[in-house]
Enzyme design. Structure first.
Site, mmCIF file in Angstrom:
data_model
loop_
_atom_site.group_PDB
_atom_site.id
_atom_site.type_symbol
_atom_site.label_atom_id
_atom_site.label_comp_id
_atom_site.label_asym_id
_atom_site.label_seq_id
_atom_site.Cartn_x
_atom_site.Cartn_y
_atom_site.Cartn_z
ATOM 1 N N GLU A 1 0.839 -1.201 0.000
ATOM 2 C CA GLU A 1 0.000 0.000 0.000
ATOM 3 C C GLU A 1 0.871 1.246 0.000
ATOM 4 O OE1 GLU A 1 -2.948 0.137 3.054
ATOM 5 O OE2 GLU A 1 -3.321 -2.012 2.981
ATOM 6 N N LYS B 1 2.179 4.632 1.479
ATOM 7 C CA LYS B 1 2.264 5.175 2.850
ATOM 8 C C LYS B 1 2.006 6.671 2.785
ATOM 9 C CE LYS B 1 4.922 4.852 7.123
ATOM 10 N NZ LYS B 1 4.594 6.122 7.716
ATOM 11 N N ARG C 1 -2.962 9.478 11.416
ATOM 12 C CA ARG C 1 -3.721 8.245 11.529
ATOM 13 C C ARG C 1 -5.063 8.523 12.200
ATOM 14 N NH1 ARG C 1 -0.913 2.678 12.918
ATOM 15 N NH2 ARG C 1 -2.695 1.290 12.871
ATOM 16 N N ARG D 1 -3.670 8.607 16.763
ATOM 17 C CA ARG D 1 -2.753 7.492 16.988
ATOM 18 C C ARG D 1 -2.569 7.220 18.478
ATOM 19 N NH1 ARG D 1 2.149 5.856 17.907
ATOM 20 N NH2 ARG D 1 3.499 4.810 16.413
ATOM 21 N N GLU E 1 -5.606 6.882 6.977
ATOM 22 C CA GLU E 1 -4.764 8.064 7.151
ATOM 23 C C GLU E 1 -5.550 9.259 6.629
ATOM 24 O OE1 GLU E 1 -1.928 7.563 8.671
ATOM 25 O OE2 GLU E 1 -0.553 9.159 8.134
ATOM 26 N N PHE F 1 -7.386 2.058 5.420
ATOM 27 C CA PHE F 1 -6.537 0.896 5.122
ATOM 28 C C PHE F 1 -6.866 -0.343 5.954
ATOM 29 C CE2 PHE F 1 -3.731 3.854 7.642
ATOM 30 C CZ PHE F 1 -3.687 3.124 8.826
ATOM 31 N N ARG G 1 4.341 -3.584 17.352
ATOM 32 C CA ARG G 1 5.097 -3.380 16.114
ATOM 33 C C ARG G 1 5.589 -4.734 15.669
ATOM 34 N NH1 ARG G 1 6.900 1.326 14.175
ATOM 35 N NH2 ARG G 1 6.633 2.452 16.125
ATOM 36 N N LYS H 1 7.257 -1.214 6.808
ATOM 37 C CA LYS H 1 7.301 0.041 6.048
ATOM 38 C C LYS H 1 8.662 0.201 5.386
ATOM 39 C CE LYS H 1 8.276 2.762 10.193
ATOM 40 N NZ LYS H 1 7.940 3.886 11.033
HETATM 41 P P1 ATP Z 1 5.739 7.043 10.979
HETATM 42 O O1 ATP Z 1 6.242 8.223 11.767
HETATM 43 O O2 ATP Z 1 6.715 6.468 10.016
HETATM 44 O O3 ATP Z 1 4.394 7.264 10.372
HETATM 45 P P2 ATP Z 1 4.684 5.616 13.186
HETATM 46 O O4 ATP Z 1 5.535 5.233 14.343
HETATM 47 O O5 ATP Z 1 3.668 6.671 13.357
HETATM 48 O O6 ATP Z 1 5.659 5.906 11.981
HETATM 49 P P3 ATP Z 1 4.450 3.093 12.016
HETATM 50 O O7 ATP Z 1 3.791 1.928 12.586
HETATM 51 O O8 ATP Z 1 5.923 3.038 12.033
HETATM 52 O O9 ATP Z 1 3.896 4.370 12.734
HETATM 53 O O10 ATP Z 1 3.995 3.305 10.514
HETATM 54 C C1 ATP Z 1 2.682 3.162 10.213
HETATM 55 C C2 ATP Z 1 2.052 4.538 10.136
HETATM 56 O O11 ATP Z 1 1.976 4.940 8.803
HETATM 57 C C3 ATP Z 1 0.648 4.467 10.639
HETATM 58 O O12 ATP Z 1 0.595 4.877 11.992
HETATM 59 C C4 ATP Z 1 -0.131 5.381 9.717
HETATM 60 O O13 ATP Z 1 -0.325 6.628 10.361
HETATM 61 C C5 ATP Z 1 0.769 5.597 8.535
HETATM 62 N N1 ATP Z 1 0.231 5.051 7.268
HETATM 63 C C6 ATP Z 1 0.116 5.738 6.122
HETATM 64 N N2 ATP Z 1 -0.364 4.978 5.140
HETATM 65 C C7 ATP Z 1 -0.588 3.743 5.681
HETATM 66 C C8 ATP Z 1 -1.093 2.520 5.155
HETATM 67 N N3 ATP Z 1 -1.475 2.391 3.884
HETATM 68 N N4 ATP Z 1 -1.183 1.462 5.996
HETATM 69 C C9 ATP Z 1 -0.808 1.582 7.289
HETATM 70 N N5 ATP Z 1 -0.323 2.720 7.834
HETATM 71 C C10 ATP Z 1 -0.201 3.795 7.039
#
Ligand code: ATP
Length: 593
Positions: free
Chosen positions: A249, A251, A256, A273, A303, A343, A418, A424
């Protein structure tokens, strides 16, 4: 009785060993009944309800001073004098209750439930005359408290009860209460991941025991702690990990959003989040969910991001986060409408979807989200070759997206963790870390030279060690600040200054000022290095020296303080160690190439 609780709070404040904290807190909880247990859990974390119920007393220092004066017979000026001396209104209350000029009311008879109920009442009072009502209610609380209880009641009302007990410590203490050991923690944690409410977990444990905990299930309008993604640097490694086939998918770099909706009652709640209610930030998404998503009720994740449909262009995170303001949201929602790229589907028509596979959840999600503008499903393709993934990744970057998230087709939704079921991959810059880090501010330095006038010269920042439930320092940040930011940081951090190192901070360096771990900032750096200066992942090396991890050339990104992240949502020590390994591997590969 709250006096008893206050004595425990005093002991907890003097403890820096986590094990001792768990024991003490467990001992305190053992004396509680099932009606007050949730309240105790919230209060110990400095709040009155779970984080998704934003209940605040609305008591400021000025009000508190008047309440203390009213309860003790002293002038407000005397209260303020003492406050100025120690910087702690709780201590001022304690001292003056000790030497009160008035006849004491029911001394020491304040129950936890009464205290909590009064605080809720204070929080619920608003409008004309509310100031006096709040002060009177607070004064009566102080008047019926022993001195030590007055100290903590006042700190709690002001939102300044910083005992430093993290979620993990509370879960372990609950396990000790139930079994005498810490073995029940994983089960309690799973329950917490599903309901996002430590108080609820504690109540169910007290009422129904471990069996009740196992039965805790998803509930509409109770936020689920979000699944998180691991990182891998290459498409090959992703595919290998996913068993040769996965969903890929885009990103999106927005915010979130976990959307809970019920059509019958037309109720909708959107959680961030870190499980705060942010429904008011996204009026267009709330409306579109009710009209464009089928079914009676559900929980979707996606998102929220500013997106220009005509140009097919995504706007930077900065634009999305602008919504974090109180006024004029409807107006900006017209100027720059947000879209929800859904998502995941976690609940639908009364049933939890957490245990279903990604493939099943996605299929259902696609069938219920009607083709519309504001709410749509995230871009997704199923792939089984590294080439395809790389191309998709390159296209995403060209479109201004952050990268990709690959998802294991067979995996359930793993709340609050996690795991490699989501991986990612972000844009990587030459000679720089391929990902930004979210760090917790634990201290700051006063400025020298040209910065002296701002009283601010940089931050001491930490990562979160989940195992130890502590914040370990990783870097000082001295660059990347605008003048305005220096002023803002000084003002923001002065409010949470502490006179000694906060209990949950592990550090071998001492900043000019310590602050309570509260704010998260996003930082870029060139590299992760090993250093004796920081406690992140600290271990003895072969020479017997204690070495931790640190950052080379850290600089603040323009995101500023990440209001959607709590300290425990920051980058973890485990992630730093993994990123360090990836970086080493990348270096070996590039030097071999
Ligand atoms: P980051 O700062 O990289 O967004 P994070 O710590 O907030 O990291 P991670 O679990 O590392 O969160 O990465 C997933 C995040 O990416 C999710 O919290 C969401 O907000 C965002 N995101 C964007 N597009 C998607 C997607 N298609 N599927 C899942 N998460 C997504």
């Amino acid at each position: 009785m709250f006096d008893d609780v206050a004595s425990y709070y005093e002991k907890l404040e003097g403890t820096s060993s986590r094990l001792a904290m768990i024991e003490l807190f467990a001992e305190m909880l053992k004396k509680a009944n099932d009606k007050e247990i949730a309240q105790l859990v919230y209060m110990t974390q400095g709040r009155l309800a779970p984080p998704f119920e934003p209940i605040e007393t609305g008591i400021a220092e000025k009000f508190a001073a008047e309440a203390i004066a009213m309860a003790t017979g002293y002038e407000a000026e005397e209260v303020n004098k003492r406050f100025r001396k120690s910087g702690d209104m709780g201590l001022a209350a304690e001292e003056l209750v000790k030497s009160t000029k008035l006849r004491r009311m029911a001394d020491g008879k304040l129950s936890v439930q009464d205290l909590h109920a009064t605080m809720l009442k204070i929080a619920g009072t608003s409008g004309m005359g509310s100031r006096d009502t709040k002060i009177k209610a607070m004064a009566s609380l102080i008047a019926s408290s022993k001195p030590i209880a007055a100290r903590y009641a006042v700190r709690l009302a002001l939102g300044q009860l910083r005992l430093g007990l993290g979620d993990a410590t509370i879960l372990e203490a609950l396990s000790v209460v139930a079994t005498g050991k810490r073995e029940l923690k994983p089960k309690l944690e799973s329950a917490y991941n599903i309901c996002g409410d430590l108080g609820k977990v504690a109540t169910v444990l007290f009422k129904e025991g471990a069996k009740g905990i196992e039965k805790l299930d998803v509930e509409l309008f109770s936020p689920i702690r979000p699944a998180l993604a691991e990182r891998l640097p290459t498409a090959e490694e992703i595919l290998e990990r996913m068993g040769g086939k996965c969903a890929v998918e885009s990103k999106y770099d927005g915010m979130r959003a976990q959307v809970h909706f019920d059509k019958k009652s037309k109720k909708i709640k959107i959680f961030s989040r870190n499980l705060e209610v942010v429904t008011d930030m996204f009026p267009e998404i709330a409306r579109a969910t009710l009209s464009n998503v089928s079914g009676e009720n559900g929980i979707m994740e996606g998102e929220a991001i500013a997106y220009d449909e005509v140009l097919d262009a995504f706007y930077p995170f900065q634009e999305t986060i602008q919504r974090k303001r109180k006024h004029g949201v409807e107006q900006i929602s017209k100027e720059m409408p947000l879209h929800l790229f859904a998502f995941d589907l976690l609940y639908h028509n009364g049933k939890s979807y957490l245990a279903k596979t990604y493939e099943e959840r996605r299929k259902e999600l696609e069938s219920i989200v009607k083709k519309g503008n504001t709410v749509r499903t995230s871009d997704m393709e199923i792939m089984s070759s590294a080439k395809e993934i790389e191309k998709y990744f390159d296209d995403a970057i060209t479109k201004g997206l952050e990268g990709i998230v690959a998802k294991d087709l067979r995996a359930p939704y793993i709340a609050g963790a996690r795991k490699f079921s989501w991986i990612k991959m972000k844009r990587s810059y030459k000679n720089e870390l391929s990902d930004s880090l979210d760090l917790i501010i634990v201290g700051y330095y006063s400025g020298r030279g040209s910065r002296a006038e701002f009283g601010f010269g940089g931050l001491l920042a930490a990562v979160y060690n989940e195992k130890r439930d502590l914040f370990e320092t990783i870097t000082r940040i001295g660059t990347g600040f605008t003048e305005q930011q220096m002023k803002d940081f000084k003002e923001l951090l002065d409010k949470i200054k502490t006179d000694k190192k906060p209990a949950r901070v592990d550090s071998v360096v001492t900043p000019h000022f310590w602050v309570s771990p509260k704010y998260v900032v996003t930082v870029n750096a060139d590299e992760i290095t090993k250093s004796p200066m920081h406690t992140c992942g600290r271990e003895k090396n072969e020479k017997g020296e204690e070495i931790g991890y640190a950052l080379r050339f850290p600089r603040l990104t323009s995101d500023g303080v990440r209001k959607d992240k709590s300290p425990e949502d920051a980058t973890t020590t485990k992630e730093i160690i993994e990123m360090f390994k990836m970086q080493k591997k990348a270096k070996v590969e590039s030097s071999g190439a």
